[in-house]
Design an enzyme around this catalytic site. Sequence first.
Site, PDB file in Angstrom:
ATOM      1  N   HIS A   1      17.068  42.784  64.802  1.00  0.00           N
ATOM      2  CA  HIS A   1      17.029  43.118  63.367  1.00  0.00           C
ATOM      3  C   HIS A   1      17.624  44.497  63.102  1.00  0.00           C
ATOM      4  O   HIS A   1      17.280  45.154  62.131  1.00  0.00           O
ATOM      5  CB  HIS A   1      15.602  43.071  62.818  1.00  0.00           C
ATOM      6  CG  HIS A   1      14.847  41.837  63.196  1.00  0.00           C
ATOM      7  ND1 HIS A   1      14.780  40.727  62.390  1.00  0.00           N
ATOM      8  CD2 HIS A   1      14.144  41.521  64.324  1.00  0.00           C
ATOM      9  CE1 HIS A   1      14.046  39.797  62.982  1.00  0.00           C
ATOM     10  NE2 HIS A   1      13.672  40.244  64.170  1.00  0.00           N
TER      11      HIS A   1
ATOM     12  N   SER B   1      40.971  60.580  56.000  1.00  0.00           N
ATOM     13  CA  SER B   1      40.892  60.256  54.582  1.00  0.00           C
ATOM     14  C   SER B   1      41.805  61.209  53.832  1.00  0.00           C
ATOM     15  O   SER B   1      41.953  62.363  54.213  1.00  0.00           O
ATOM     16  CB  SER B   1      39.449  60.415  54.107  1.00  0.00           C
ATOM     17  OG  SER B   1      39.415  60.655  52.708  1.00  0.00           O
TER      18      SER B   1
ATOM     19  N   LYS C   1      36.533  63.314  57.362  1.00  0.00           N
ATOM     20  CA  LYS C   1      36.436  61.922  57.784  1.00  0.00           C
ATOM     21  C   LYS C   1      37.312  61.571  58.976  1.00  0.00           C
ATOM     22  O   LYS C   1      38.446  62.015  59.095  1.00  0.00           O
ATOM     23  CB  LYS C   1      36.841  61.002  56.617  1.00  0.00           C
ATOM     24  CG  LYS C   1      35.861  61.055  55.463  1.00  0.00           C
ATOM     25  CD  LYS C   1      34.637  60.199  55.710  1.00  0.00           C
ATOM     26  CE  LYS C   1      35.009  58.785  55.617  1.00  0.00           C
ATOM     27  NZ  LYS C   1      34.377  58.001  54.630  1.00  0.00           N
TER      28      LYS C   1
ATOM     29  N   GLU D   1      37.524  48.154  62.081  1.00  0.00           N
ATOM     30  CA  GLU D   1      37.342  47.587  60.732  1.00  0.00           C
ATOM     31  C   GLU D   1      38.386  46.508  60.457  1.00  0.00           C
ATOM     32  O   GLU D   1      38.085  45.443  59.918  1.00  0.00           O
ATOM     33  CB  GLU D   1      37.467  48.679  59.671  1.00  0.00           C
ATOM     34  CG  GLU D   1      36.296  49.633  59.621  1.00  0.00           C
ATOM     35  CD  GLU D   1      36.556  50.761  58.631  1.00  0.00           C
ATOM     36  OE1 GLU D   1      36.056  50.677  57.514  1.00  0.00           O
ATOM     37  OE2 GLU D   1      37.277  51.711  58.983  1.00  0.00           O
TER      38      GLU D   1
END
Length: 458
Positions: A157, A278, A284, A291
């Site tokens: 979980h 970024s 970043k 991704e």
Amino acid sequence: MTTKPWQGRFTQPTDKFVEEFTASIGFDKRLYRHDIEGSIAHVTMLARQGIVTEAEKEQIVTGLRAILADIEAGNFDFSVALEDIHMNIEARLTERIGAVGGKLHTARSRNDQVALDIRLYLREGVETVREALRGLMMALLEQAERHLDVVMPGFTHLQTAQPILFSHHLMAYFEMLRRDLQRFSETLGRINVLPLGAGALAGTTFPIDREFVAEELGFAEVARNSLDAVSDRDFAIEFNANAALVMMHLSRLAEELVLWSSANFAFVDLGDAFCTGSSIMPQKKNPDVPELIRGKTGRVYGNLLALLTVMKALPLAYNKDMQEDKEPLFDTLDTLLGSLKIFAAMIAAMTVNAENMRKAAGSGFSTATDIADYLVRKGLPFRAAHEVVGKIVRFCVEQNKTLPEVTLAEYQRFSPMIGEDIYECVTLEASVNARSATGGTAREAVRREIERARRELA
Ligand code: ARG
């Protein structure tokens, strides 16, 4: 205007838009090498059977080889008017060697020809995929070997569950990819069947020798029914289904890498080469590669559904719908190979923050089950033990303590069965190494699996 090989029956030229709409040359040109390989085997058989002469065969083979060289050198103008790769090559052959070029298509149809080409193409594709799968498995294996002593939290979980070895976690993916490898070799058996000789749908009136062609092209079997031979794309769907499973596996690991590389986890660093920045937030470092792989999984699933839908409810035998099999198939192969390759490089470059993993493993009462098991070994039924440890955990939460920080006197308030030896089972190492049966996370068990995996890959 280019004359089409099937022009004879027609009095009017094809509408320009129809021509463009029906053409597949834009994407099936990548079958050129396999188309030529198949044609050479076919004409060799025609000569052996006396259907064309030895001299005609020589001319045709020489012409086909020259076309192959032209295409490879970029000296071939693919024509939309000639529809597909099969007619492009055949028309060029006749241009080069004259009317005898027209004999190549004896005892053959584009329907069995295209089925042959895709099978030859995919047969090679599967080999490249298997190679790429092995590359990623090796990268995982090497990281697992390198970090055999790193403890991390195992999750259910996405909540801390029990401590595990980081190697054990990586080797879980090795197992998935091992099954993928198997699936592709099983599919290979169904790809490796010769459809040629089915003709348009019913077979051919010429005395062909299909077994010889199969042998020439390295096919293990000859398709047993001409209708099925030209209309079967099961093997392509199977290939795509296998690919979808691989992408699902990759996307799960990709998801974990995205989490693990975030500042909140800080378990791994993916390396600057695999991340991007970024344009607005200077701090970043984004995990674009995992991704994107997670995202590309969607297109491979989509391709699978496209193929299944193209084939749904098609009457026997060939239907033009089936031309729509190629783009999804090619896209799946490209996406899968690209994803596997970059994933292997990314895993190899990944660095591990063992300290953070260990810290995370030590929080969240990850060894609570070990205390319960301890009480069971002292004679308490498991359910009762579970209850006792639940209370200990609540106590820890209230007192802001970890399990190893609880004193013996405190432990004994919950159960008089607890003795000094409790501290030997609440450490991370004790918890991990206690799980030593095959498939468990104990160092010894994982080391054995790594060794077995090494032997398997070799
Ligand atoms: N370009 C076609 C395809 O990819 C080749 C087979 C054409 N056959 C036909 N009967 N029109 O399916």
